[in-house]
Design a protein around this motif. Sequence first.
Motif, PDB file in Angstrom:
ATOM      1  N   LEU A 141       0.694  -1.340   0.088  1.00 52.06           N
ATOM      2  CA  LEU A 141      -0.175  -0.114   0.024  1.00 52.06           C
ATOM      3  C   LEU A 141       0.962   1.270  -0.015  1.00 52.06           C
ATOM      4  CD1 LEU A 141      -2.730  -1.040   2.316  1.00 52.06           C
ATOM      5  CD2 LEU A 141      -2.920  -0.880   0.036  1.00 52.06           C
ATOM      6  N   GLY A 142       2.060   1.188   0.106  1.00 54.40           N
ATOM      7  CA  GLY A 142       2.906   2.423  -0.010  1.00 54.40           C
ATOM      8  C   GLY A 142       3.408   2.739   1.509  1.00 54.40           C
ATOM      9  N   VAL A 143       2.953   2.284   2.640  1.00 52.10           N
ATOM     10  CA  VAL A 143       3.549   2.500   3.703  1.00 52.10           C
ATOM     11  C   VAL A 143       5.204   2.200   4.199  1.00 52.10           C
ATOM     12  CG1 VAL A 143       3.241   2.449   6.428  1.00 52.10           C
ATOM     13  CG2 VAL A 143       1.282   2.106   4.685  1.00 52.10           C
ATOM     14  N   PRO A 144       5.928   3.064   4.592  1.00 53.52           N
ATOM     15  CA  PRO A 144       7.086   2.701   4.974  1.00 53.52           C
ATOM     16  C   PRO A 144       7.364   1.668   6.291  1.00 53.52           C
ATOM     17  CG  PRO A 144       6.979   5.103   5.047  1.00 53.52           C
ATOM     18  CD  PRO A 144       5.394   4.546   4.924  1.00 53.52           C
ATOM     19  N   THR A 145       8.121   0.727   5.914  1.00 56.01           N
ATOM     20  CA  THR A 145       8.277  -0.246   6.822  1.00 56.01           C
ATOM     21  C   THR A 145       9.170  -0.179   8.089  1.00 56.01           C
ATOM     22  OG1 THR A 145       9.947  -1.566   5.523  1.00 56.01           O
ATOM     23  CG2 THR A 145       7.296  -2.081   5.370  1.00 56.01           C
ATOM     24  N   GLY A 146       9.898   0.859   8.196  1.00 58.77           N
ATOM     25  CA  GLY A 146      10.861   1.338   9.323  1.00 58.77           C
ATOM     26  C   GLY A 146       9.915   1.996  10.392  1.00 58.77           C
ATOM     27  N   PRO A 147       9.934   1.638  11.742  1.00 60.20           N
ATOM     28  CA  PRO A 147       9.177   2.575  12.411  1.00 60.20           C
ATOM     29  C   PRO A 147       9.371   3.956  12.697  1.00 60.20           C
ATOM     30  CG  PRO A 147      11.133   1.388  13.617  1.00 60.20           C
ATOM     31  CD  PRO A 147      11.162   0.642  12.313  1.00 60.20           C
ATOM     32  N   VAL A 148      10.759   4.495  12.269  1.00 58.47           N
ATOM     33  CA  VAL A 148      10.877   5.922  12.352  1.00 58.47           C
ATOM     34  C   VAL A 148       9.997   6.470  11.149  1.00 58.47           C
ATOM     35  CG1 VAL A 148      12.485   7.790  12.049  1.00 58.47           C
ATOM     36  CG2 VAL A 148      13.067   5.924  13.745  1.00 58.47           C
ATOM     37  N   ALA A 149      10.444   5.976   9.751  1.00 56.32           N
ATOM     38  CA  ALA A 149      10.272   6.512   8.555  1.00 56.32           C
ATOM     39  C   ALA A 149       8.462   6.490   8.670  1.00 56.32           C
ATOM     40  CB  ALA A 149      10.708   5.729   7.360  1.00 56.32           C
ATOM     41  N   ALA A 150       8.108   5.380   9.220  1.00 56.33           N
ATOM     42  CA  ALA A 150       6.471   5.217   9.161  1.00 56.33           C
ATOM     43  C   ALA A 150       5.765   6.179  10.073  1.00 56.33           C
ATOM     44  CB  ALA A 150       6.002   3.835   9.602  1.00 56.33           C
ATOM     45  N   ALA A 151       6.511   6.437  11.231  1.00 55.81           N
ATOM     46  CA  ALA A 151       5.899   7.323  12.010  1.00 55.81           C
ATOM     47  C   ALA A 151       5.881   8.993  11.644  1.00 55.81           C
ATOM     48  CB  ALA A 151       6.524   7.556  13.432  1.00 55.81           C
ATOM     49  N   ARG A 152       7.026   9.185  10.930  1.00 58.04           N
ATOM     50  CA  ARG A 152       7.303  10.572  10.371  1.00 58.04           C
ATOM     51  C   ARG A 152       6.120  10.892   9.264  1.00 58.04           C
ATOM     52  NH1 ARG A 152      13.895  10.993  10.106  1.00 58.04           N
ATOM     53  NH2 ARG A 152      14.006  11.765  11.948  1.00 58.04           N
ATOM     54  N   ALA A 153       5.821   9.673   8.410  1.00 61.96           N
ATOM     55  CA  ALA A 153       4.930   9.632   7.445  1.00 61.96           C
ATOM     56  C   ALA A 153       3.349  10.022   8.158  1.00 61.96           C
ATOM     57  CB  ALA A 153       4.846   8.456   6.661  1.00 61.96           C
ATOM     58  N   VAL A 154       3.207   9.256   9.420  1.00 63.28           N
ATOM     59  CA  VAL A 154       2.173   9.744   9.996  1.00 63.28           C
ATOM     60  C   VAL A 154       1.885  11.117  10.471  1.00 63.28           C
ATOM     61  CG1 VAL A 154       0.896   9.336  12.181  1.00 63.28           C
ATOM     62  CG2 VAL A 154       1.919   7.609  10.966  1.00 63.28           C
ATOM     63  N   LEU A 155       3.082  12.038  10.596  1.00 64.15           N
ATOM     64  CA  LEU A 155       3.104  13.250  11.061  1.00 64.15           C
ATOM     65  C   LEU A 155       2.952  14.113   9.927  1.00 64.15           C
ATOM     66  CD1 LEU A 155       5.563  12.917  13.915  1.00 64.15           C
ATOM     67  CD2 LEU A 155       2.909  13.209  14.188  1.00 64.15           C
ATOM     68  N   GLU A 156       3.698  13.956   8.694  1.00 58.81           N
ATOM     69  CA  GLU A 156       4.052  14.884   7.688  1.00 58.81           C
ATOM     70  C   GLU A 156       3.442  14.066   6.402  1.00 58.81           C
ATOM     71  OE1 GLU A 156       8.223  14.608   7.459  1.00 58.81           O
ATOM     72  OE2 GLU A 156       8.567  15.313   9.638  1.00 58.81           O
ATOM     73  N   GLY A 157       2.661  13.147   6.564  1.00 56.67           N
ATOM     74  CA  GLY A 157       2.183  12.595   5.107  1.00 56.67           C
ATOM     75  C   GLY A 157       0.805  13.017   4.898  1.00 56.67           C
ATOM     76  N   ALA A 158       0.348  12.421   3.753  1.00 61.38           N
ATOM     77  CA  ALA A 158      -1.169  13.028   3.235  1.00 61.38           C
ATOM     78  C   ALA A 158      -2.136  11.852   2.997  1.00 61.38           C
ATOM     79  CB  ALA A 158      -0.999  13.807   1.980  1.00 61.38           C
ATOM     80  N   GLU A 159      -3.501  12.328   3.418  1.00 64.62           N
ATOM     81  CA  GLU A 159      -4.225  10.975   3.095  1.00 64.62           C
ATOM     82  C   GLU A 159      -4.610  10.742   1.586  1.00 64.62           C
ATOM     83  OE1 GLU A 159      -9.241  10.271   4.029  1.00 64.62           O
ATOM     84  OE2 GLU A 159      -8.387  11.930   4.268  1.00 64.62           O
ATOM     85  N   ARG A 160      -4.655   9.371   1.405  1.00 60.23           N
ATOM     86  CA  ARG A 160      -5.210   9.023   0.090  1.00 60.23           C
ATOM     87  C   ARG A 160      -6.048   8.218   0.359  1.00 60.23           C
ATOM     88  NH1 ARG A 160      -1.164   5.115  -3.665  1.00 60.23           N
ATOM     89  NH2 ARG A 160      -2.716   4.932  -5.503  1.00 60.23           N
ATOM     90  N   ARG A 161      -7.129   8.313  -0.616  1.00 57.37           N
ATOM     91  CA  ARG A 161      -8.406   7.595  -0.849  1.00 57.37           C
ATOM     92  C   ARG A 161      -8.160   6.294  -1.423  1.00 57.37           C
ATOM     93  NH1 ARG A 161     -11.464   8.595   3.646  1.00 57.37           N
ATOM     94  NH2 ARG A 161     -12.936   7.151   2.429  1.00 57.37           N
ATOM     95  N   LEU A 162      -8.495   5.158  -0.923  1.00 53.12           N
ATOM     96  CA  LEU A 162      -8.229   3.596  -1.576  1.00 53.12           C
ATOM     97  C   LEU A 162      -9.287   3.102  -1.865  1.00 53.12           C
ATOM     98  CD1 LEU A 162      -5.429   3.009   0.691  1.00 53.12           C
ATOM     99  CD2 LEU A 162      -5.007   3.888  -1.898  1.00 53.12           C
ATOM    100  N   ASP A 163      -9.553   2.300  -2.669  1.00 53.62           N
ATOM    101  CA  ASP A 163     -10.385   1.395  -3.039  1.00 53.62           C
ATOM    102  C   ASP A 163     -10.298   0.288  -2.294  1.00 53.62           C
ATOM    103  OD1 ASP A 163     -10.920   3.199  -4.956  1.00 53.62           O
ATOM    104  OD2 ASP A 163     -10.926   1.851  -6.738  1.00 53.62           O
TER     105      ASP A 163
END
Length: 287
Positions: A104-126
């Motif tokens: 789905l495109g989520v980073p698998t490392g805990p630091v990168a994934a947590a930063r994506a939570v804080l700095e990322g954007a919502e994507r609507r998925l089917d």
Amino acid sequence: MATYPTSDQLLVVIDPVARRTDGESVRIAKDVLSAGAATKVCLPDGPEEFTRALARRGSRRPVVVGDDRALLRAVSALHRQRELAGCALSVVPVGGALSLTRSLGVPTGPVAAARAVLEGAERRLDLLVDDSDGVVLGTLRIPPVSSQQADPAGSAAVPPEAGHPWLRTCQSLVRTLVTRPPRTTVVAGPGPSRLRVEVDGETVVDLEQPVEAVSVTPGGGTGKAEVEVRRLSVGAEASPLLAHGRTVTVSGAGFRYRADTVVSGPVRTRTWRAVEGAWGLTLPVPG
């Protein structure tokens, strides 16, 4: 003490399996999230508490810390509560089964994934919704493909990162004391199936044509499911049959299927409906 806007208030739900298997990654994820937003941490002991925590999140943005099963549990719960449309879900992958979150495109490392939570954007998925109100985020497979291979002694294989070193040592000792079957023993896989596959009411394959496999995936923003049927062939390999549609119905004399991480069945018929943009996932912003 720092204050944050409501949009930056997070409910961090930590799956119990993640806590047991990789406590260090869980700690890192908590530290990164807490440094960037106001967080309320929930430590459910089981699926029921997990679901209740999501239902009581209020205005907080839910963040799941766990593996593919935890993500699927969260989406399923929000779907049953009919709150997927207004909820942007985030996930920090921790655990052994991470193929779905990775796809789905989520980073698998805990630091990168947590930063994506804080700095990322919502994507609507089917997603796919079946006639029993189950959901499919990634891939549906008939017959089901096991996520683990059986240990020759008959127990399920344990991922090397799971558990504690002393437990793995005990497991190794037990296996040396168990009489193993001969190495020539072969466990037969599922044979060909006779299934009727219909897409938007049109028959793609009927019962007289044995099939080796059927896969169905959400259409990646198209609002249509992608269907692939592999027919049983003798001699030259037959080309797979491909179809796209909003509804997919499979029927036959009792079949099992694997939807993401869950194996279901046997059922005689099941219909899946593709829903465009049904759920939101926070993903890294392309750089």
